[in-house]
Design a protein around this motif. Structure first.
Motif, PDB file in Angstrom:
ATOM      1  N   GLY A 111      33.237 -22.739 -14.789  1.00 28.48           N
ATOM      2  CA  GLY A 111      32.892 -23.929 -14.027  1.00 28.48           C
ATOM      3  C   GLY A 111      32.818 -23.741 -12.524  1.00 28.48           C
ATOM      4  N   ARG A 112      33.130 -22.566 -12.047  1.00 29.51           N
ATOM      5  CA  ARG A 112      33.116 -22.343 -10.599  1.00 29.51           C
ATOM      6  C   ARG A 112      31.679 -22.224 -10.107  1.00 29.51           C
ATOM      7  N   ARG A 113      31.400 -22.853  -8.968  1.00 34.18           N
ATOM      8  CA  ARG A 113      30.076 -22.778  -8.331  1.00 34.18           C
ATOM      9  C   ARG A 113      30.267 -22.174  -6.947  1.00 34.18           C
ATOM     10  N   ILE A 114      29.611 -21.040  -6.723  1.00 38.17           N
ATOM     11  CA  ILE A 114      29.798 -20.287  -5.487  1.00 38.17           C
ATOM     12  C   ILE A 114      28.446 -19.966  -4.871  1.00 38.17           C
ATOM     13  N   ILE A 115      28.392 -20.053  -3.563  1.00 38.77           N
ATOM     14  CA  ILE A 115      27.245 -19.571  -2.798  1.00 38.77           C
ATOM     15  C   ILE A 115      27.792 -18.455  -1.910  1.00 38.77           C
ATOM     16  N   ALA A 116      27.147 -17.300  -1.937  1.00 36.82           N
ATOM     17  CA  ALA A 116      27.572 -16.172  -1.105  1.00 36.82           C
ATOM     18  C   ALA A 116      26.391 -15.729  -0.247  1.00 36.82           C
ATOM     19  N   VAL A 117      26.586 -15.718   1.067  1.00 32.87           N
ATOM     20  CA  VAL A 117      25.523 -15.368   2.003  1.00 32.87           C
ATOM     21  C   VAL A 117      25.836 -13.999   2.600  1.00 32.87           C
ATOM     22  N   ALA A 118      24.878 -13.083   2.482  1.00 34.85           N
ATOM     23  CA  ALA A 118      25.128 -11.710   2.930  1.00 34.85           C
ATOM     24  C   ALA A 118      23.816 -11.021   3.292  1.00 34.85           C
ATOM     25  N   HIS A 119      23.938  -9.785   3.729  1.00 37.70           N
ATOM     26  CA  HIS A 119      22.794  -8.947   4.081  1.00 37.70           C
ATOM     27  C   HIS A 119      21.996  -8.614   2.816  1.00 37.70           C
ATOM     28  N   PRO A 120      20.670  -8.454   2.925  1.00 38.77           N
ATOM     29  CA  PRO A 120      19.873  -8.122   1.740  1.00 38.77           C
ATOM     30  C   PRO A 120      20.373  -6.894   0.965  1.00 38.77           C
ATOM     31  N   LEU A 139      26.800 -18.409  -9.564  1.00 34.47           N
ATOM     32  CA  LEU A 139      26.856 -17.721  -8.272  1.00 34.47           C
ATOM     33  C   LEU A 139      25.453 -17.596  -7.719  1.00 34.47           C
ATOM     34  N   ARG A 140      25.261 -18.105  -6.511  1.00 34.37           N
ATOM     35  CA  ARG A 140      23.979 -17.943  -5.829  1.00 34.37           C
ATOM     36  C   ARG A 140      24.185 -16.995  -4.668  1.00 34.37           C
ATOM     37  N   LEU A 141      23.447 -15.903  -4.688  1.00 38.78           N
ATOM     38  CA  LEU A 141      23.482 -14.926  -3.612  1.00 38.78           C
ATOM     39  C   LEU A 141      22.319 -15.229  -2.675  1.00 38.78           C
ATOM     40  N   VAL A 142      22.628 -15.470  -1.416  1.00 36.97           N
ATOM     41  CA  VAL A 142      21.612 -15.840  -0.435  1.00 36.97           C
ATOM     42  C   VAL A 142      21.535 -14.755   0.627  1.00 36.97           C
ATOM     43  N   ALA A 143      20.360 -14.197   0.821  1.00 37.62           N
ATOM     44  CA  ALA A 143      20.168 -13.201   1.875  1.00 37.62           C
ATOM     45  C   ALA A 143      20.036 -13.922   3.207  1.00 37.62           C
ATOM     46  N   HIS A 144      20.777 -13.461   4.204  1.00 36.48           N
ATOM     47  CA  HIS A 144      20.690 -14.150   5.496  1.00 36.48           C
ATOM     48  C   HIS A 144      19.295 -14.007   6.100  1.00 36.48           C
ATOM     49  N   GLY A 145      18.994 -14.876   7.041  1.00 32.99           N
ATOM     50  CA  GLY A 145      17.679 -14.900   7.671  1.00 32.99           C
ATOM     51  C   GLY A 145      17.447 -13.717   8.592  1.00 32.99           C
ATOM     52  N   HIS A 146      16.251 -13.678   9.146  1.00 31.11           N
ATOM     53  CA  HIS A 146      15.845 -12.568  10.017  1.00 31.11           C
ATOM     54  C   HIS A 146      16.697 -12.472  11.284  1.00 31.11           C
ATOM     55  N   THR A 147      16.980 -11.230  11.634  1.00 26.32           N
ATOM     56  CA  THR A 147      17.634 -10.897  12.899  1.00 26.32           C
ATOM     57  C   THR A 147      16.745  -9.875  13.601  1.00 26.32           C
ATOM     58  N   THR A 148      17.039  -9.601  14.847  1.00 26.00           N
ATOM     59  CA  THR A 148      16.296  -8.564  15.570  1.00 26.00           C
ATOM     60  C   THR A 148      16.449  -7.228  14.857  1.00 26.00           C
ATOM     61  N   ALA A 149      17.654  -6.898  14.397  1.00 27.90           N
ATOM     62  CA  ALA A 149      17.886  -5.621  13.712  1.00 27.90           C
ATOM     63  C   ALA A 149      17.053  -5.506  12.437  1.00 27.90           C
ATOM     64  N   LEU A 150      16.962  -6.586  11.656  1.00 31.00           N
ATOM     65  CA  LEU A 150      16.149  -6.544  10.433  1.00 31.00           C
ATOM     66  C   LEU A 150      14.676  -6.338  10.770  1.00 31.00           C
ATOM     67  N   ARG A 151      14.199  -7.058  11.752  1.00 33.17           N
ATOM     68  CA  ARG A 151      12.775  -6.950  12.107  1.00 33.17           C
ATOM     69  C   ARG A 151      12.431  -5.572  12.658  1.00 33.17           C
ATOM     70  N   ARG A 152      13.391  -4.950  13.342  1.00 35.24           N
ATOM     71  CA  ARG A 152      13.142  -3.629  13.942  1.00 35.24           C
ATOM     72  C   ARG A 152      13.592  -2.482  13.048  1.00 35.24           C
ATOM     73  N   VAL A 153      13.987  -2.795  11.824  1.00 37.63           N
ATOM     74  CA  VAL A 153      14.421  -1.822  10.825  1.00 37.63           C
ATOM     75  C   VAL A 153      15.504  -0.912  11.421  1.00 37.63           C
ATOM     76  N   ARG A 154      16.617  -1.555  11.781  1.00 35.50           N
ATOM     77  CA  ARG A 154      17.765  -0.830  12.313  1.00 35.50           C
ATOM     78  C   ARG A 154      18.866  -0.774  11.273  1.00 35.50           C
ATOM     79  N   PHE A 155      19.659   0.278  11.348  1.00 33.11           N
ATOM     80  CA  PHE A 155      20.808   0.408  10.465  1.00 33.11           C
ATOM     81  C   PHE A 155      21.911  -0.484  10.988  1.00 33.11           C
ATOM     82  N   GLY A 156      22.180  -1.539  10.257  1.00 25.02           N
ATOM     83  CA  GLY A 156      23.176  -2.491  10.731  1.00 25.02           C
ATOM     84  C   GLY A 156      22.698  -3.071  12.046  1.00 25.02           C
TER      85      GLY A 156
END
Length: 198
Positions: free
Chosen positions: A141-150, A6-23
């Protein structure tokens, strides 16, 4: 037995992340976030055992998570359990605003993982939701990539390693970070691998 990967991938930057907003208001990637995701996708394509387009890809419902997966050349399936924390009345508001208007409530939320002064989910509730999902992913044997918020990835790691919930505050997951977990059917293991040279 071939382990679950399982690979957990944090999604890229958004305006909310850069401005430190809740959701956010379901922000997509900002221009810099999209550029960084595309650049990292080129790098990852040359690494053995990292993200492969034939792996199952699951994504948070957030636009930024779907766009990150697509930038990596993946075809994500939406998984509601990977949604960001529900911040209730604080959704879309900045950390700075809440600190000025509700300092005691913010202190409570930061110091007690089971508190939810905003009326949404507590961090402990988020961990439980993500943990139930994570527990259901172990199949040989399962290979999963999951993309989500940090934050979702932070609580997933806490659950996977059976750490105290307050430990989530000590984990720093940057946008586009990739965390690899493996399981032989029992417990999850955090696997750190070096990038392949050249």
């Amino acid at each position: 037995m071939t382990p679950t990967s399982l690979r957990l991938v944090a999604h890229g930057h958004t305006t909310a992340l850069r401005r430190v907003r809740f959701g956010g208001t379901n922000d997509g990637l900002d221009e810099g976030g999209l550029r960084a995701a595309l650049a990292q996708a080129r790098t990852e394509s040359g690494r053995r055992g990292h993200l492969r387009v034939d792996d199952a890809c699951l994504s948070s419902p957030a636009a930024a998570a779907r766009q990150t997966a697509e930038a990596f050349g993946l075809r994500p399936t939406i998984e509601a359990a990977l949604a960001d924390c529900d911040y209730g009345d604080w959704t879309g508001r900045s950390f700075e605003e809440i600190a000025a208007e509700q300092p005691q409530a913010l202190h409570e939320w930061l110091s007690a993982p089971d508190s939810a002064p905003h009326g949404g989910e507590s961090v402990a509730t988020l961990r439980d939701r993500v943990g139930r999902w994570l527990d259901g992913q172990r199949a040989p044997g399962r290979r999963i990539i999951a993309v989500a918020h940090p934050l979702v990835i932070r609580v997933a790691v806490v659950h996977a390693l059976d750490l105290p919930i307050a430990t989530y505050r000590q984990l720093d997951v940057e946008p586009l970070a990739i965390i690899r977990l493996t399981s032989q059917g029992g417990r999850w293991q955090l696997r750190l691998t070096p990038p392949r040279a050249g």
